[in-house]
Structures are given as C-alpha cells and as structure tokens.
Design an enzyme around this catalytic site. Sequence first.
Site, PDB file in Angstrom:
ATOM      1  N   ASP A 112       0.870  -1.178   0.000  1.00 26.74           N
ATOM      2  CA  ASP A 112       0.000   0.000   0.000  1.00 26.74           C
ATOM      3  C   ASP A 112       0.908   1.228   0.000  1.00 26.74           C
ATOM      4  O   ASP A 112       1.444   1.605  -1.052  1.00 26.74           O
ATOM      5  CB  ASP A 112      -0.873  -0.111   1.265  1.00 26.74           C
ATOM      6  CG  ASP A 112      -2.054   0.813   1.277  1.00 26.74           C
ATOM      7  OD1 ASP A 112      -1.836   2.022   1.197  1.00 26.74           O
ATOM      8  OD2 ASP A 112      -3.197   0.339   1.378  1.00 26.74           O
ATOM      9  N   LYS A 140      -1.125  -1.930  -4.656  1.00 18.76           N
ATOM     10  CA  LYS A 140      -1.998  -0.753  -4.802  1.00 18.76           C
ATOM     11  C   LYS A 140      -1.107   0.439  -5.114  1.00 18.76           C
ATOM     12  O   LYS A 140      -0.792   1.232  -4.220  1.00 18.76           O
ATOM     13  CB  LYS A 140      -2.697  -0.485  -3.463  1.00 18.76           C
ATOM     14  CG  LYS A 140      -4.126  -0.864  -3.359  1.00 18.76           C
ATOM     15  CD  LYS A 140      -4.684  -0.208  -2.092  1.00 18.76           C
ATOM     16  CE  LYS A 140      -5.792  -1.027  -1.505  1.00 18.76           C
ATOM     17  NZ  LYS A 140      -6.286  -0.422  -0.242  1.00 18.76           N
ATOM     18  N   ASP A 168      -7.493  -8.476   6.413  1.00 21.45           N
ATOM     19  CA  ASP A 168      -8.595  -8.272   7.354  1.00 21.45           C
ATOM     20  C   ASP A 168      -9.127  -6.850   7.361  1.00 21.45           C
ATOM     21  O   ASP A 168      -8.483  -5.925   6.859  1.00 21.45           O
ATOM     22  CB  ASP A 168      -8.116  -8.581   8.777  1.00 21.45           C
ATOM     23  CG  ASP A 168      -7.198  -7.473   9.321  1.00 21.45           C
ATOM     24  OD1 ASP A 168      -6.272  -7.065   8.596  1.00 21.45           O
ATOM     25  OD2 ASP A 168      -7.431  -7.007  10.451  1.00 21.45           O
ATOM     26  N   ARG A 174     -10.417 -12.460   7.227  1.00 22.35           N
ATOM     27  CA  ARG A 174      -9.135 -13.002   6.739  1.00 22.35           C
ATOM     28  C   ARG A 174      -9.310 -14.322   5.998  1.00 22.35           C
ATOM     29  O   ARG A 174      -8.539 -14.634   5.110  1.00 22.35           O
ATOM     30  CB  ARG A 174      -8.169 -13.242   7.900  1.00 22.35           C
ATOM     31  CG  ARG A 174      -7.537 -11.997   8.480  1.00 22.35           C
ATOM     32  CD  ARG A 174      -6.301 -12.358   9.291  1.00 22.35           C
ATOM     33  NE  ARG A 174      -5.919 -11.315  10.215  1.00 22.35           N
ATOM     34  CZ  ARG A 174      -5.137 -10.279   9.919  1.00 22.35           C
ATOM     35  NH1 ARG A 174      -4.664 -10.142   8.700  1.00 22.35           N
ATOM     36  NH2 ARG A 174      -4.830  -9.381  10.826  1.00 22.35           N
TER      37      ARG A 174
HETATM   38  C1  PRP Z   1      -0.812  -4.734   6.192  1.00 17.62           C
HETATM   39  C2  PRP Z   1      -0.237  -5.693   5.190  1.00 17.62           C
HETATM   40  C3  PRP Z   1       1.160  -5.215   4.988  1.00 17.62           C
HETATM   41  C4  PRP Z   1       1.043  -3.719   5.208  1.00 17.62           C
HETATM   42  C5  PRP Z   1       1.105  -3.009   3.889  1.00 17.62           C
HETATM   43  O1  PRP Z   1      -0.427  -5.109   7.475  1.00 17.62           O
HETATM   44  O2  PRP Z   1      -0.270  -7.016   5.671  1.00 17.62           O
HETATM   45  O3  PRP Z   1       2.068  -5.781   5.906  1.00 17.62           O
HETATM   46  O4  PRP Z   1      -0.225  -3.499   5.846  1.00 17.62           O
HETATM   47  O5  PRP Z   1       0.872  -1.635   4.038  1.00 17.62           O
HETATM   48  P1  PRP Z   1       1.945  -0.518   3.714  1.00 17.62           P
HETATM   49  O6  PRP Z   1       2.491  -0.798   2.354  1.00 17.62           O
HETATM   50  O7  PRP Z   1       1.122   0.753   3.764  1.00 17.62           O
HETATM   51  O8  PRP Z   1       2.980  -0.544   4.793  1.00 17.62           O
HETATM   52  P2  PRP Z   1      -1.196  -4.678   8.817  1.00 17.62           P
HETATM   53  O9  PRP Z   1      -0.355  -3.668   9.562  1.00 17.62           O
HETATM   54  O10 PRP Z   1      -2.594  -4.274   8.488  1.00 17.62           O
HETATM   55  O11 PRP Z   1      -1.158  -5.986   9.676  1.00 17.62           O
HETATM   56  P3  PRP Z   1      -1.772  -7.452   9.372  1.00 17.62           P
HETATM   57  O12 PRP Z   1      -1.000  -8.030   8.203  1.00 17.62           O
HETATM   58  O13 PRP Z   1      -1.508  -8.183  10.639  1.00 17.62           O
HETATM   59  O14 PRP Z   1      -3.238  -7.313   9.055  1.00 17.62           O
END
Ligand code: PRP
Length: 187
Positions: A112, A140, A168, A174
């Site tokens: 992201d 994304k 999630d 999930r």
């Molecule tokens: C989500 C996903 C990535 C991160 C990507 O993790 O699993 O690790 O966000 O986002 P970014 O590119 O903006 O850093 P999250 O912190 O939601 O934890 P999770 O995987 O435990 O749901």
Amino acid sequence: MSSIAIPALTKDLKRVLIDADTIARRVNELAIKINTDYAGINDKLIIVGVLKGSFIFLADLCRKLDISHEVDFISLSSYGNSDQSTGNVRMIMDTRENLDGKHVLIIEDILDSGYTLDYLCRNFTSRNVASLKTAVLLDKPDRRKVDVTLDYIGFEIPDVWVVGYGLDYAERYRTLPYIAEMIPVIK
Ligand code: PRP
C-alpha cells in the site's frame, strides 16, 4: 474479475474483486517463476512471511514450490485497526532463523504505502543476506508513499479497501477464499 454473489453474512462487502480460481491460477504462475529463478542456488531459500496478512498466500505459494526452502515469519505492524498507515513500522516478532548469508524471499499480502516492505528490506539488507527478493499478492500503486522494488506481483488493484485471502478489516474476513472490496466504513 468475477461477479460471484457474496453470502448475506458478509454484508459489509461490496463485490468480489478477485475470485478464488483466479487467485489460484496466479499463485501457480508466480510459483513457476520462483522455481525457475531460484533453480540455480545451492543453499536453501528462506521464505519469510509478514504476519498476519501473508499467511494464506504463503501457504498456497509454498506448496507449489519444488525448490528447497524453509518457511519463517516476521510480525510487523503500522496500521493497528486504522485504514491509514502511520508510517511508524514496529517489529512485533523477529524471524526465528538467523538470516545472515541466506537467500531470502519476503512474502507480503499487500503493498500500500510501501512503509512496511521498505522497513523490512532495509532491515534485512543490514543483516547481510546473500540475496533479497519480494513477492506481493496485491499491489496498490495509487497509495505508494515510498518506492519499493517488487520482484513478484500477483495483481495490481485500484485504491479500494480489500479483505479476504489473509487480509482483514479489524481482524475480520481473513479467511474468505477470495479478495473482496469492502463498502467504505463511515466513521
Ligand atoms: C498490512 C499488510 C502489509 C502492510 C502493507 O499489514 O499485511 O504488511 O499493511 O501496508 P503498507 O504498504 O502501507 O505498509 P497490517 O499492519 O494491516 O497488519 P496485518 O497483516 O496483521 O493485518
């Protein structure tokens, strides 16, 4: 892309963005590429899944690999239950394996802002890994804040909130077998 109906209990979900068969086909294609790319290495490949979101992608991908590999995990967080990355990435749990001198492939569910993977790539590079590559199921690009090199990408998706196949919303959804777009949550 598919228009499979979503069961009534998942009423926060707008539509299926990527159905289970399409995910399975793409995971298979990525595994074939990874098998080919790492065929020449003498040492075992260390596959590091970023918890929690990557666990289903990693499980499906690993079971399609025929190269010698070991699975490890790391836990990072920058979102909590918010939909915006704070940019302040925290390591909650490190890998069990010492990565020094190892060939490492990071497995992520989604890229992201890029903050998480950027942090991890810099962290692993400082451990003197023999090689480092990244595999991400969903990219994304519209949300990117920092440049990150991606070696394997499952799907490029628009800037919509997605859940399922490991991803999630506040720990829900999930285990959906597909990637679904959520109806935006009004706060
Ligand atoms: C989500 C996903 C990535 C991160 C990507 O993790 O699993 O690790 O966000 O986002 P970014 O590119 O903006 O850093 P999250 O912190 O939601 O934890 P999770 O995987 O435990 O749901």
